[in-house]
Design an enzyme around this catalytic site. Structure first.
Site, PDB file in Angstrom:
ATOM      1  N   HIS A 188     -27.883  70.667   4.871  1.00 28.07           N
ATOM      2  CA  HIS A 188     -27.405  70.964   6.224  1.00 28.07           C
ATOM      3  C   HIS A 188     -27.957  72.292   6.717  1.00 28.07           C
ATOM      4  O   HIS A 188     -28.320  72.444   7.875  1.00 28.07           O
ATOM      5  CB  HIS A 188     -25.866  71.015   6.244  1.00 28.07           C
ATOM      6  N   ASP A 454     -56.254  54.829   2.111  1.00 28.28           N
ATOM      7  CA  ASP A 454     -56.821  53.925   1.110  1.00 28.28           C
ATOM      8  C   ASP A 454     -58.236  53.490   1.467  1.00 28.28           C
ATOM      9  O   ASP A 454     -59.100  53.402   0.598  1.00 28.28           O
ATOM     10  CB  ASP A 454     -55.929  52.675   0.965  1.00 28.28           C
ATOM     11  N   CYS A 501     -52.790  54.541  10.919  1.00 29.78           N
ATOM     12  CA  CYS A 501     -51.591  55.194  10.376  1.00 29.78           C
ATOM     13  C   CYS A 501     -51.910  56.044   9.150  1.00 29.78           C
ATOM     14  O   CYS A 501     -51.014  56.579   8.522  1.00 29.78           O
ATOM     15  CB  CYS A 501     -50.510  54.159  10.070  1.00 29.78           C
TER      16      CYS A 501
HETATM   17  C1  PEP Z   1     -53.152  54.390   4.185  1.00 28.64           C
HETATM   18  O1  PEP Z   1     -53.595  53.893   3.152  1.00 28.64           O
HETATM   19  O2  PEP Z   1     -53.847  54.978   5.021  1.00 28.64           O
HETATM   20  C2  PEP Z   1     -51.719  54.320   4.474  1.00 28.64           C
HETATM   21  C3  PEP Z   1     -51.231  54.701   5.629  1.00 28.64           C
HETATM   22  O3  PEP Z   1     -50.910  53.863   3.488  1.00 28.64           O
HETATM   23  P1  PEP Z   1     -50.405  54.749   2.245  1.00 28.64           P
HETATM   24  O4  PEP Z   1     -50.841  56.148   2.470  1.00 28.64           O
HETATM   25  O5  PEP Z   1     -48.922  54.570   2.226  1.00 28.64           O
HETATM   26  O6  PEP Z   1     -51.075  54.076   1.105  1.00 28.64           O
HETATM   27 MG    MG Z   2     -52.387  52.476   2.030  1.00 29.29          MG
END
Ligand code: PEP
Ligand code: MG
Length: 539
Positions: A188, A454, A501
């Protein structure tokens, strides 16, 4: 100069003078009993004073940090108004204990109960009880601790622990930073420190002994460093960093609550990545336009067994409700590789990154996977949820997921449980195979999201954790850039949306290229949302 490392829980830099917070040192055992009636009056008066004080603090905190953060103190009042707790204190007085001892004993019982449970929420309750106990004892005994609201300007406060009421007594005009011996990012005190924008370093062992009143201190609340008696050069660096940090921060505020548009008026989206349902608040507080990656494997980690459909439903619907109409992309379980879930008993592999990972594991364990898919399509009724499949290498995997979703729909209908039909299913592009068959995948997927973390490793055949090949593990290598470009172009040709992402989505040097190639959505760690929006707006 002494450089000490703790946990940085609230970013920012400060140089100031140490004030070590003294707790009221009242010897509870030495209190003497008067009459039961008088002791009960003492208790009632203390509860009343505490309630009035806390209400004033709630008012102060609401102005400085908003209602959400003031709820922590509201929680103290709710706890204290529990008739069971007060009754226990009165019973103790009836049995001949002075009011301070009654408070001490009952709070100790509750403290032991909460702190014995290995759960972050319960640990917070324990710290809340401690806060109530110290405050009540202080009021009844009249022995005071350091008056936090009265410390001189330029103070850095050091305490064993900052209870929420201590944190909310802090006057921002006088206090420039806080340090504690215990606490973590989710404490907190950390939440409140971030809410009032106060640099804070927690978990600095023996801080109240190592640091003395009047010491000059420097703090880096992001990295978690404390400099005791810093030299002139370090002070100069900290002040420069502080100015740069404040300039950057204020320039980012202009992008809060705004749409993400390039200089030529092209609309893009900046989303946040999350791992736990509560992280969604971080996305909202940073003005994210959606959740582009919910790494659901974190719901499966740090526990002895699989989360049930109900637990998962709860987690997914919490995020969906918090985001309202905004998109929430839930990535199904991505374990294996570097993410181990011990109770699943996945055998040790020579090449875990090329092994029984993510969608491969899930399709081989359809019951486990269907539990997750059912929870997701049920939660999808409460917001704008989409499903995303990790580590895809062939179209058959997408077809298999779609047919498992159809099975889940039938099962749920049979059980009379409501769910959302025709949920969108997207694919992570994070293997070279997925890039090569992007055309085929675009025909069976509703959207793409490029997982550069990845993808970089698999394209370059370079392990992201191996320092000897780190020069090859680089998203800027031509082969990786070509894979990204191909993916975006393919998505555009097929009229499906394409996001990113992986960490590269917030790389300020790469963003202009991604914008030029037509990337629609950038999903980044929540505290990089505003900076990413700013960089896109300059393209
Ligand atoms: C990625 O591989 O870019 C990804 C977003 O997944 P993670 O980092 O969870 O493997
Ligand atoms: Mg990944």
């Amino acid at each position: 100069m002494n450089k000490i490392k703790g946990i940085g829980v609230s970013a920012g830099y400060a140089v100031g003078t140490a004030v070590v917070v003294k707790e009221a040192s009242y010897d509870v055992a030495s209190a003497t009993f008067t009459t039961a009636e008088e002791e009960k009056q003492n208790l009632d008066r203390a509860v009343l004073v505490y309630t009035e004080d806390t209400n004033k603090l709630i008012e102060k905190l609401t102005k400085e940090a908003g209602t959400k953060n003031a709820e922590i103190l509201q929680g103290h009042l709710v706890m204290l108004s529990d008739p069971f707790m007060l009754q226990q204190m009165q019973d103790q007085i009836d049995s001949g204990k002075p009011a301070v001892q009654a408070v001490d004993a009952v709070c100790q019982t509750f403290y032991d109960m909460f702190s014995s449970v290995d759960d972050e929420m319960m640990k917070q309750r324990a710290s809340d009880i401690q806060d109530i106990r110290l405050s009540l004892i202080e009021i009844i005994s009249g022995v005071e601790s350091t008056k936090i609201e009265e410390v001189p300007s330029g103070t850095i406060l050091i305490a064993k622990d900052f209870t929420p009421s201590m944190t909310s007594r802090i006057n921002k005009e006088n206090v420039v930073g806080i340090i504690a011996e215990v606490g973590s990012v989710t404490s907190h005190s950390a939440i409140l420190a971030r809410a009032i924008d106060m640099p804070a370093v927690l978990s600095l062992p023996d801080a109240t002994e190592i640091i003395k009143d009047g010491d000059t201190l420097g703090i880096d609340g992001g990295k978690g460093y404390v400099y005791q008696e810093p030299d002139a050069e370090t002070i100069k660096l900290l002040n420069n960093d502080r100015q740069a940090y404040l300039n950057e921060k204020s320039s980012l505020l202009d992008f809060f609550g705004k749409e993400t548009v390039t200089k030529s008026g092209d609309k893009r989206l900046v989303y946040g990545n999350i791992g736990k349902p509560e992280d969604v608040q971080n996305v909202i507080q940073n003005s994210g336009e959606g959740v582009g990656l919910f790494r659901t494997e974190f719901l499966f980690m740090d526990r002895p067994a699989l989360p049930s459909e109900e637990e998962q439903f709860e987690a997914y619907s919490t995020v969906a409700k918090a985001m309202g109409e905004k998109e929430v992309i839930i990535r199904t379980l991505d374990i294996g590789g570097d993410k181990d879930v011990s109770y699943l008993g996945i055998p040790k592999e020579d090449n875990p990154f090329l092994g029984f990972r993510a969608i491969r594991y899930c399709l081989a364990n359809p019951e486990l996977y269907k539990t997750q898919l059912s929870a997701i399509i049920r939660a999808a009724r409460f917001g704008n949820i989409k499903i995303m499949i990790p580590m895809v290498t062939c179209v058959e995997e997408v077809a298999a997921v779609r047919s498992l979703i159809a099975e889940c729909e039938l099962d749920l209908a049979k059980r009379g449980v409501q769910f959302k039909e025709n949920i969108e299913v997207g694919v992570m592009i994070e293997t070279p195979a997925a890039v090569f068959i992007a055309d085929e995948l675009a025909r069976c997927a509703d959207f793409f999201s490029i997982g550069t973390n990845d993808l970089t490793g698999y394209v370059m055949a370079a392990d992201r954790g191996n320092a000897n090949v780190s020069n090859l593990y680089d998203v800027n290598k031509p082969a990786v850039l070509k894979a990204i470009k191909t993916t975006i172009e393919t998505a555009k040709r097929h009229g499906i949306s394409v996001g990113m992402c992986g960490e590269a989505a917030s790389d300020r040097n790469l963003i202009p290229t991604l914008v030029e190639w037509g990337l629609d959505e950038f999903s980044v760690t929540p505290n990089a949302i505003l900076a990413t929006r700013k960089t896109i707006s300059e393209c």
